[in-house]
Each structure stands twice: as C-alpha cells, then as structure tokens.
Enzyme design. Structure first.
Site, PDB file in Angstrom:
ATOM      1  N   SER A  57     -50.582 -43.599  81.768  1.00 34.22           N
ATOM      2  CA  SER A  57     -50.062 -44.870  80.853  1.00 34.22           C
ATOM      3  C   SER A  57     -50.286 -46.143  81.245  1.00 34.22           C
ATOM      4  O   SER A  57     -49.921 -47.122  80.456  1.00 34.22           O
ATOM      5  CB  SER A  57     -48.663 -44.443  80.171  1.00 34.22           C
ATOM      6  OG  SER A  57     -48.898 -43.410  79.215  1.00 34.22           O
ATOM      7  N   LYS A  60     -52.349 -48.498  79.642  1.00 35.51           N
ATOM      8  CA  LYS A  60     -52.047 -49.065  78.389  1.00 35.51           C
ATOM      9  C   LYS A  60     -51.929 -50.768  78.716  1.00 35.51           C
ATOM     10  O   LYS A  60     -51.703 -51.190  77.728  1.00 35.51           O
ATOM     11  CB  LYS A  60     -50.593 -48.509  77.828  1.00 35.51           C
ATOM     12  CG  LYS A  60     -50.880 -47.343  77.317  1.00 35.51           C
ATOM     13  CD  LYS A  60     -49.815 -46.475  77.004  1.00 35.51           C
ATOM     14  CE  LYS A  60     -50.146 -45.037  76.479  1.00 35.51           C
ATOM     15  NZ  LYS A  60     -48.878 -44.269  76.205  1.00 35.51           N
ATOM     16  N   SER A 122     -44.285 -46.322  74.891  1.00 35.47           N
ATOM     17  CA  SER A 122     -45.633 -45.943  75.610  1.00 35.47           C
ATOM     18  C   SER A 122     -46.257 -44.977  74.332  1.00 35.47           C
ATOM     19  O   SER A 122     -46.862 -43.990  74.740  1.00 35.47           O
ATOM     20  CB  SER A 122     -45.107 -45.125  76.684  1.00 35.47           C
ATOM     21  OG  SER A 122     -46.531 -44.732  77.562  1.00 35.47           O
ATOM     22  N   LYS A 224     -44.978 -51.416  83.135  1.00 37.22           N
ATOM     23  CA  LYS A 224     -45.443 -50.105  82.562  1.00 37.22           C
ATOM     24  C   LYS A 224     -45.251 -48.761  83.502  1.00 37.22           C
ATOM     25  O   LYS A 224     -45.750 -48.938  84.608  1.00 37.22           O
ATOM     26  CB  LYS A 224     -46.513 -50.094  81.816  1.00 37.22           C
ATOM     27  CG  LYS A 224     -47.190 -49.130  80.872  1.00 37.22           C
ATOM     28  CD  LYS A 224     -46.370 -48.883  79.697  1.00 37.22           C
ATOM     29  CE  LYS A 224     -46.576 -47.729  78.829  1.00 37.22           C
ATOM     30  NZ  LYS A 224     -45.798 -46.813  79.497  1.00 37.22           N
TER      31      LYS A 224
END
Length: 382
Positions: A57, A60, A122, A224
């Site tokens: 992730s 992202k 997320s 993140k």
C-alpha cells in the site's frame, strides 16, 4: 603525481588508500531502508535502497500524487463526486477482506472523502474509484502512474494497479518512495495535511490511521503504511523538527508490532544520528598535478562543484578521499579544463563524486623549452 591538499578546513577525509571495508555505523532489521534529508535531497542511510521491491500500500503515494496533481491542475476538485463502480466495489470493497473505505456500489463519493479513504483508511476501493475517475480504467491509470513516475525521475517504479495489490511486476525502490514522499510534501503542502489526520469516518464506520509515528514521535505528520505477505510490513514516514525534515522508508518487517518499533527507532535516529556535512566547496583547491611541457611544472586542481553529503556522526572520521585522473597533464592546460574526479568513499562502500578541474591555465613551452623537457624526460627514462 598528485600532491594532496585534502587536509583543508579540518577536512574529515582520511588519506587515500585508508581501509574502506567497514560496516555501516547504523543497522536495521528491515530488508530495505532509506533515510532522506528533505531540504537537500541527500540520502543519509541506505540498505538496498535502490533495489526495486514490492511496496504494497505504500504505492498508494503515487495514486494520491496523481490525484493531488489533478486537483492542482483543475482537472479535479475536492468537491467533485465520482461514481463507485461495481468493479471498484468488487475488487476493493468490504467483501475482499482487504483495506477498504466501505464504499457502496452504484453510489457517488466526494474526492475529498476518497482522498481520506486512501490516506487515512488505506481503502483499495477509494483508489480504484480515483483511478477510474481520472483514466477510465485502473489499468490505464497504472500505466499513467508509471509514466508520470518516470517523468519525475523515479525510474525504479513500475505500477500494475492503483492499490499496491500484489503483482510480480508492481515495484519501486525505497529511495524512489522517499523522493516521491518529498515531492508530495513540497508540491502540495495544504493537501499534505491530510496525512496527519488520525481517523476518518465514512458510511458510519470510523477507522484510524495506521501510521505508528503519529502522536508518538515528535513532529511526525505522514505518510503511509504497507503490508502484504510478499512485502512484509513497511512504512513511509516523515517528521519535521526545528525546520529540519527527514523522510524514512523501510520494508520487510515481520509484524505490525515490529514495524511500529522500527518506525520509531529509525525516525529518531534520522534526527539524532545523522547529519548533513559540506565536505567541499565549489572552486576549493584540492591538490596539485604535474604538468608535462608546460611553463609551470604543476597546476592547482579545484572542485568543479560543491559536495554536500549525509553521514552518520560516527562515520565522519572513516571517510576516505582520492582524486582520480590520468597524469601528468599535458600542456597547454586551460583554467576550467576537466581533469578527473574527487571520489569520497563511505564505510560500507558507498561513494560520492565531484568533478575536478584545473584551477588555472598553464601555457605550453616554446620550441626550445619543449626540446629541453623532452631530453630530460628521455634521460630519466620516463
């Protein structure tokens, strides 16, 4: 022959030829890790930092960068509403068991909410909605992500989706993730503030930001987390203290608890154990080189540009330097002529280089002078 003058300004460089095969003063259990100084862009620490890895992730960040850029360019606004397709719900919604914003199919969602769904929660579904809203399909968006990343100089990046869902060709290096984070912080300071939000409620469901740095490490305000079975647990983090900002990236931890502990340890080290040092100033005289057939027998060599590096405080005394060039130089030599490079070597083998140039002009000798020099050269057997 080079007459080294590298002991200038209490320079911390050891004599050329000193031992170089030393372990780094800082270590981590992460498989990949980078510490980046935001202001200079210098990499302060790297462990497999340039090696492409599955980012989960953390990729992202690129999805969000694309959305932020569209907002800045006027192609999107925070109040725009985008349709939630069956595809986005099927592959990113609650039924998948993955990270989700809990969007409902065949509804519409505000871009501002979708961004919080990506950054705070997320949400894979939110990523796909943004992708479809900007490029029609997630596949098209992934291609656009890769193309834009390469335009930004993030050459290790290859994106196959907008979510970070496992794919053998979906990868980016820790160093490029750190640079991407720095771009987000620099280019979109107002939108970047979303990364420091600790929770977000959508569709009646409250979810908390998974970034373990927020509220724990002084000055932490992003960015993140990431986790898949293939990548392990990772984090892109950033914090600012007294006008200094550092970005950290690591991946490959074995658990969420290990990630949280390592996130705090690496970020604290980024501020307390590493520093930015100007080793060489542009135009600084570094040494001398012999000149063949010149009106002067030697010429000063200077740095063609400044060299500023990030270094662990305990490694400063272990740096080594040497000027690498082919000599003697042959006259005429013109001021500014490129001569070679100053190579600075760090413990662990990392190197930084600076171009070296002639600091002054040395004309060639006249006919008689060249004859005498040639004779001396012959007698000496050189």
């Amino acid at each position: 022959m080079l007459r080294s003058l590298l002991a200038i300004c209490l320079l911390i460089l050891a004599p050329a030829g000193a031992a170089r095969a030393q372990d780094s003063a800082y270590t981590t259990d992460a498989t990949h890790a980078v510490i980046l100084d935001f202001e200079t862009g210098q990499i302060l620490f790297s462990k497999n930092g340039d090696e492409p890895m599955p980012p989960a992730s953390m990729s992202k960040l690129m999805t969000v960068y694309m959305a932020f850029e569209a907002i800045r360019d006027g192609r999107l606004s925070l109040d725009d509403e985008l349709p939630v397709s069956e595809e986005a719900w099927r592959r990113g919604g609650a039924a998948t068991g993955g990270s989700t914003m809990f969007l409902e199919p065949n509804t519409r969602a505000r871009v501002g909410d979708l961004l919080r769904g990506i950054i705070v929660q997320s949400g894979n579904d939110a990523c796909i909605v943004i992708a479809e809203g900007l490029e029609g399909t997630e596949s098209n968006f992934a291609d656009a992500m890769t193309e834009r990343a390469h335009q930004l100089g993030l050459t290790s990046a290859n994106f196959e989706n907008a979510t970070g869902w496992p794919h053998p060709d979906h990868e980016i290096s820790a160093a490029d993730l750190a640079r991407l984070a720095a771009l987000i912080i620099e280019e979109f300071p107002e939108l970047y503030e979303i990364y420091s939000e600790t929770d977000f409620t959508y569709n009646g469901i409250r979810q908390f930001n998974r970034n373990p740095l927020l509220g724990v490490v002084e000055g932490a305000d992003g960015l993140k987390t990431g986790h898949t079975e293939e990548s392990g647990y990772g984090l892109v983090g950033s914090a600012e203290r007294d006008g200094t900002r550092r970005v950290t990236v690591f991946n490959g931890m074995e658990s969420g608890r290990a990630r949280a502990d390592e996130a705090e340890r690496i970020m604290r080290a980024a501020f307390t154990e590493f520093e930015i040092v100007e080793l060489v100033q542009a135009g600084e005289v570094l040494g001398q080189a012999d000149v063949f057939m010149g009106t002067a027998s030697v010429v000063d060599l200077r740095a063609g540009e400044a060299l500023t590096v990030g270094v662990h405080r305990r490694e400063r005394a272990d740096l080594t330097a040497e000027i690498v060039f082919e000599g003697p130089l042959r006259a005429p030599v013109l001021e500014g002529d490129p001569v070679g490079q100053l190579v600075v070597t760090f413990p662990g083998g990392r190197t930084e280089t600076v171009p070296v140039e002639a600091a002054e002009s040395v004309p060639g000798k006249g006919m008689a002078g060249r004859a005498v020099s040639a004779l001396v050269h012959l007698i000496r057997g050189n």
